[in-house]
Motif scaffolding. Structure first.
Motif: not given
Length: 436
Positions: A280-282, A401-402, A407-408, A412-414
C-alpha cells in the motif's frame, strides 16, 4: 546461550572479516570464499557445525546458510575489485546484515514483539554500518564524512530489515547483494550532507516510524517502507518535500481511522484496522520515490529538477485526493458509478459520492498548498493550481479504473500506482508548458 543468538554471534564474527578488505585490496573476497568452502564441504558436524547450523542444515549435512552468506559477501567484494564499488560500502553492507541479525537476536531474548525485533535489527545494523565505514576511513586516504556515513548506515539498516521481513532468514545472500547495490546507488546520488541535516532527518523519520506503528497506522513492513521513503525524501529532496509526503501519510492515516467502526459495519473499511503494508505504501508513493531519485540525479546530469518537483507533488496530491474521496465517500449512501452514473452499493469500485469528491478536492488542495509554500520551484498560485490539477486527474482516473478493470483484472495497488502516475504526468506536463 540460545542457539539463535549463538548463531547470530557466529555470523557477526564472520562478517567482521570484511574489515580486512582495505588491506587485502583485490583479494578481499578470499576470506569469504574460504569460509564458503569450509561451510559447504569441510565442517559437516561437531561443535563448530552446531554454532552455525540452521534447522535445514542438519538434514543436508552442510552449512548452507553460512555458505550462502559468505558467497554473497565474496560476490560483493569482487564488485569492489571489478567495477570500483567503494570498499567502505562493501564493508558497511556486510556489517549491516551481520550485526543487524545479531541485534535482532539480542532483543529477542527479552521480547518477542515483531516491532522490537525489527528495531533491534535496525539499531545493530546501523551501528555496524557506521563502524565499518569509519574503520575503512581510519586505514585509507578516504576523508571521513560522518554525516554521509550515518545516512548510508541508516538507509542500509532499514533496507536490510525490510528485505528480511519480506523474505526469509535463508535469503541472506539476496538481502546482502540487494542492500549493497542500493547503498551504492544512494551514495552516488547523495550531495553534501551536514550533521544538522542528518540529525534532523533521523529525528523526524524515527518519530514518524514510532508514531505510525503506535497508532496502528502501519504494519512493521509498512512502517519500515514509510521510514525509508521519508529518509530518502529528506536527504535527496529536502524538508519541504518531506512536509508534502507527511501531508499524505498523516491526513491519509487519520482519514482511514475516521469513523472506522462505521465503515467496518458498512463493509468499506480498510483491512487490518487500517494498518498500511508495504504494497500500500509503495502503491501510493512509488512515483514519488522515483521523482525524488530523479531530482537527485538531475544534479549530476542535464535534467530540469523543477519538473521532478511537480511530479512528486502531483503524485502526492493524487494519492491524498484518492484516499480522502474513498475514506469519506464510503460513509455516505447512494454512490453512483462514475462511468454510467447509475446507483451502486457503498464500497463498489468506481462508485463516487459528491461528499467524497469534495473531500478529494480538499485533499489535493492541501498537498498543493503545502508544496507551493515549502518546495523550491512549486511556488505561488500557479504552482498550487498545477499540483491541484494533477491531484484531481489522478483521483478521477482511480475511479475510472475502479469502475472498469479493478478487481477482475488488476489489484488496488496497481490502480493506486496508475492514479499517482497520472497525477505526476498531468502536473509535470502542464508545468512544462507554463513554468519550464
Amino acid at each position: 546461550m540460545q542457539p539463535r543468538l549463538r548463531r547470530a554471534g557466529g555470523f557477526a564474527l564472520v562478517g567482521t572479516l570484511a574489515l580486512a578488505a582495505p588491506v587485502l585490496d583485490v583479494a578481499a573476497f578470499a576470506p569469504f570464499a574460504a569460509v564458503a568452502l569450509l561451510a559447504a564441504f569441510v565442517v559437516t558436524d561437531g561443535p563448530l557445525f552446531e554454532v552455525f547450523a540452521r534447522p535445514g542444515d542438519h538434514q543436508d549435512g552442510r552449512l548452507n546458510g553460512l555458505a550462502g552468506f559468505a558467497l554473497a559477501a565474496a560476490g560483493l567484494a569482487i564488485l569492489v575489485a571489478a567495477v570500483d564499488m567503494p570498499v567502505s560500502l562493501f564493508v558497511a553492507t556486510v556489517l549491516v546484515l551481520s550485526y543487524g541479525n545479531l541485534g535482532k537476536q539480542v532483543v529477542a531474548t527479552a521480547s518477542d514483539d515483531p516491532f522490537v525485533g525489527t528495531s533491534g535489527f535496525v539499531l545493530g545494523g546501523f551501528l555496524g554500518g557506521v563502524a565499518g565505514q569509519a574503520g575503512v576511513a581510519a586505514v585509507t586516504p578516504l576523508s571521513p564524512a560522518y554525516p554521509l556515513f550515518v545516512f548510508l548506515a541508516t538507509a542500509g539498516a532499514i533496507v536490510a530489515a525490510l528485505f528480511r521481513e519480506l523474505l526469509f532468514e535463508r535469503d541472506d545472500p539476496l538481502v546482502m547483494l540487494s542492500t549493497g547495490l542500493l547503498l551504492w546507488s544512494f551514495a552516488a546520488l547523495s550531495g553534501p550532507i551536514t550533521a544538522v541535516e542528518i540529525a534532523a532527518a533521523l529525528a523526524l523519520t524515527v518519530a514518524f516510524g514510532l508514531i505510525s506503528y503506535a497508532l496502528k497506522a502501519a504494519s512493521v513492513t509498512g512502517m519500515l517502507s514509510g521510514v525509508l521513503l521519508s529518509l530518502l525524501v529528506i536527504v535527496f529532496g529536502g524538508f519541504g518535500w518531506f512536509a508534502v509526503l507527511m501531508s499524505f501519510f498523516a491526513i491519509g492515516a487519520l482519514s482511514t481511522k475516521f469513523r472506522y467502526d462505521e465503515k467496518l459495519a458498512r463493509g468499506v473499511a480498510e483491512e487490518n484496522e487500517g494498518a498500511r503494508g508495504t504494497s500500500n505504501v509503495f502503491g501510493n508513493a512509488a512515483v514519488a520515490l522515483v521523482s525524488v531519485v530523479g531530482f537527485a540525479a538531475s544534479a549530476h546530469v542535464t535534467l530540469d529538477g523543477t519538473l521532478f518537483q511537480f511530479a512528486f507533488a502531483g503524485s502526492m496530491a493524487a494519492a491524498l485526493s484518492d484516499t480522502l474521496s474513498s475514506e469519506v465517500g464510503g460513509l455516505y449512501d447512494n454512490p453512483r458509478l462514475i462511468t454510467t452514473l447509475e446507483r451502486v452499493e457503498p464500497g463498489t469500485d468506481g462508485g463516487v459520492t459528491w461528499q467524497g469528491e469534495l473531500a478529494g478536492l480538499v485533499g489535493a488542495g492541501i498537498v498543493a498548498a503545502v508544496a507551493a509554500a515549502l518546495m523550491t520551484d512549486v511556488t505561488g498560485l500557479l504552482g498550487a493550481v498545477l499540483v491541484l490539477l494533477g491531484g484531481l486527474a489522478g483521483m478521477t482516473v482511480d475511479s475510472l479504473l475502479g469502475a472498469t478493470v479493478e478487481g477482475s483484472r488488476v489489484g488496488n495497488e496497481a490502480v493506486n500506482f496508475t492514479a499517482t502516475l497520472v497525477g505526476a504526468v498531468v502536473s509535470t506536463g502542464v508545468a512544462f508548458a507554463f513554468v519550464a
